[in-house]
Write a protein that holds these residues in place. Sequence first.
Motif, PDB file in Angstrom:
ATOM      1  N   LYS A 148     -40.017  23.867  33.372  1.00  0.00           N
ATOM      2  CA  LYS A 148     -38.880  23.515  34.285  1.00  0.00           C
ATOM      3  C   LYS A 148     -37.726  23.925  33.479  1.00  0.00           C
ATOM      4  N   GLN A 149     -37.671  25.015  32.940  1.00  0.00           N
ATOM      5  CA  GLN A 149     -36.340  26.066  32.612  1.00  0.00           C
ATOM      6  C   GLN A 149     -35.917  26.750  33.766  1.00  0.00           C
ATOM      7  N   ALA A 150     -34.638  26.877  34.189  1.00  0.00           N
ATOM      8  CA  ALA A 150     -34.091  27.526  35.036  1.00  0.00           C
ATOM      9  C   ALA A 150     -33.714  29.053  34.436  1.00  0.00           C
ATOM     10  N   LEU A 151     -34.456  29.888  35.265  1.00  0.00           N
ATOM     11  CA  LEU A 151     -34.298  31.596  34.943  1.00  0.00           C
ATOM     12  C   LEU A 151     -33.387  32.101  36.215  1.00  0.00           C
ATOM     13  N   PHE A 152     -32.501  32.766  35.881  1.00  0.00           N
ATOM     14  CA  PHE A 152     -31.281  33.311  36.411  1.00  0.00           C
ATOM     15  C   PHE A 152     -31.684  34.792  36.592  1.00  0.00           C
ATOM     16  N   SER A 153     -31.411  35.688  37.809  1.00  0.00           N
ATOM     17  CA  SER A 153     -31.584  37.151  37.908  1.00  0.00           C
ATOM     18  C   SER A 153     -30.666  37.404  38.968  1.00  0.00           C
ATOM     19  N   TYR A 154     -30.145  38.812  39.025  1.00  0.00           N
ATOM     20  CA  TYR A 154     -29.188  39.376  39.968  1.00  0.00           C
ATOM     21  C   TYR A 154     -29.874  40.659  40.351  1.00  0.00           C
ATOM     22  N   ALA A 155     -29.583  41.087  41.838  1.00  0.00           N
ATOM     23  CA  ALA A 155     -30.057  42.255  42.304  1.00  0.00           C
ATOM     24  C   ALA A 155     -29.248  42.713  43.338  1.00  0.00           C
ATOM     25  N   GLN A 156     -29.359  43.801  43.567  1.00  0.00           N
ATOM     26  CA  GLN A 156     -28.596  44.419  44.989  1.00  0.00           C
ATOM     27  C   GLN A 156     -29.673  45.492  45.426  1.00  0.00           C
ATOM     28  N   ASN A 157     -29.959  45.320  46.913  1.00  0.00           N
ATOM     29  CA  ASN A 157     -30.820  46.268  47.498  1.00  0.00           C
ATOM     30  C   ASN A 157     -32.184  46.421  46.547  1.00  0.00           C
ATOM     31  N   ASN A 158     -32.643  45.156  46.237  1.00  0.00           N
ATOM     32  CA  ASN A 158     -33.869  45.108  45.362  1.00  0.00           C
ATOM     33  C   ASN A 158     -34.152  45.871  43.995  1.00  0.00           C
ATOM     34  N   VAL A 159     -32.986  46.148  43.605  1.00  0.00           N
ATOM     35  CA  VAL A 159     -32.681  46.735  42.296  1.00  0.00           C
ATOM     36  C   VAL A 159     -32.040  45.817  41.356  1.00  0.00           C
ATOM     37  N   ALA A 160     -32.622  45.411  40.134  1.00  0.00           N
ATOM     38  CA  ALA A 160     -31.984  44.305  39.443  1.00  0.00           C
ATOM     39  C   ALA A 160     -30.882  44.769  38.595  1.00  0.00           C
ATOM     40  N   CYS A 161     -29.678  44.123  38.604  1.00  0.00           N
ATOM     41  CA  CYS A 161     -28.462  44.248  37.778  1.00  0.00           C
ATOM     42  C   CYS A 161     -28.348  42.984  36.933  1.00  0.00           C
ATOM     43  N   ASP A 162     -27.313  43.287  36.051  1.00  0.00           N
ATOM     44  CA  ASP A 162     -27.073  42.083  35.022  1.00  0.00           C
ATOM     45  C   ASP A 162     -26.232  40.936  35.347  1.00  0.00           C
ATOM     46  N   GLY A 163     -25.491  41.109  36.615  1.00  0.00           N
ATOM     47  CA  GLY A 163     -24.714  39.847  37.114  1.00  0.00           C
ATOM     48  C   GLY A 163     -23.131  40.320  36.741  1.00  0.00           C
ATOM     49  N   ASN A 164     -22.749  41.104  35.956  1.00  0.00           N
ATOM     50  CA  ASN A 164     -21.530  41.628  35.519  1.00  0.00           C
ATOM     51  C   ASN A 164     -20.898  42.679  36.622  1.00  0.00           C
ATOM     52  N   VAL A 165     -19.629  42.579  36.690  1.00  0.00           N
ATOM     53  CA  VAL A 165     -18.856  43.793  37.634  1.00  0.00           C
ATOM     54  C   VAL A 165     -17.733  44.078  36.892  1.00  0.00           C
ATOM     55  N   GLU A 166     -17.450  45.356  37.014  1.00  0.00           N
ATOM     56  CA  GLU A 166     -16.271  46.062  36.706  1.00  0.00           C
ATOM     57  C   GLU A 166     -15.539  46.529  37.649  1.00  0.00           C
ATOM     58  N   LEU A 167     -14.148  46.139  37.732  1.00  0.00           N
ATOM     59  CA  LEU A 167     -13.236  46.462  38.802  1.00  0.00           C
ATOM     60  C   LEU A 167     -12.188  47.381  38.494  1.00  0.00           C
TER      61      LEU A 167
END
Length: 254
Positions: A148-167
């Motif tokens: 029952k631990q929540a696991l978080f993940s991020y992706a774009q176009n089915n490719v994993a990324c780390d959730g961070n963004v540089e602008l």
Amino acid sequence: MKRSISRVFAAILCASSMISQAATQQEIDLALAPVKNNAQLQVILSDASALDALEDNLPLFLNSVTYTQQGAHDGIHFDQSVLEDNLTVTEIYKILALFGQQTNIAQYQGAEVVNDTDRLLLDISTSALPYCEAASPIDLSVIMDSSKQALFSYAQNNVACDGNVELTENTTITYQLVNTAESPQGLRLTGAGFANPFDAHIETVTVSEDGQAIYLQNNIQNTGVSKFQFIFASDENTLLLLSPDPQVINRPEN
């Protein structure tokens, strides 16, 4: 004229040479993949292979396989849940390698971990994920593991990324919640909390009416790092869920 760009590089390696290496590794994996079409898949199926680990679930997996022939993301797609629900991390990695998708192993955080190899694969893949791009929505997934631990993940176009963004300029960053059968029931975004909400790196936060998307507008004049946590509600209970802290980095071009 300035354009909005997000540099893709591994979170633990900042040198620009490592950026090109990370991108090249995915291209190499795809180029060397034994399976690029249905004919090659049938050849693999005619002999012993990593797919044998699926046992009775193999037909379900094969029925989910689709092939794209056009567009920027040509390749082979399949139901990831069939792998994640039935195999260990190592077994999944070996199957992904058949399709040149082993760099996506970080997307399988809910897979069974039974030995050091499983743990190593997840640790390495998670720490070496590239930044997400601001130019397109970022898929945000939350699943519950067996404890029952929540696991978080991020992706774009089915490719994993780390959730961070540089602008490099003022941009609206979109995170899109992707609910699955393993997600908490009725999961929805309610907002974002900031370590320092007064530094004006992020000026506004807006949540969609259905709670399935959140939009962050930055101010590039305020350079530096903004750390925040997504806030979720669900039908599981009345408690609020907080995500690990993704970051938005304002780095204007000189």
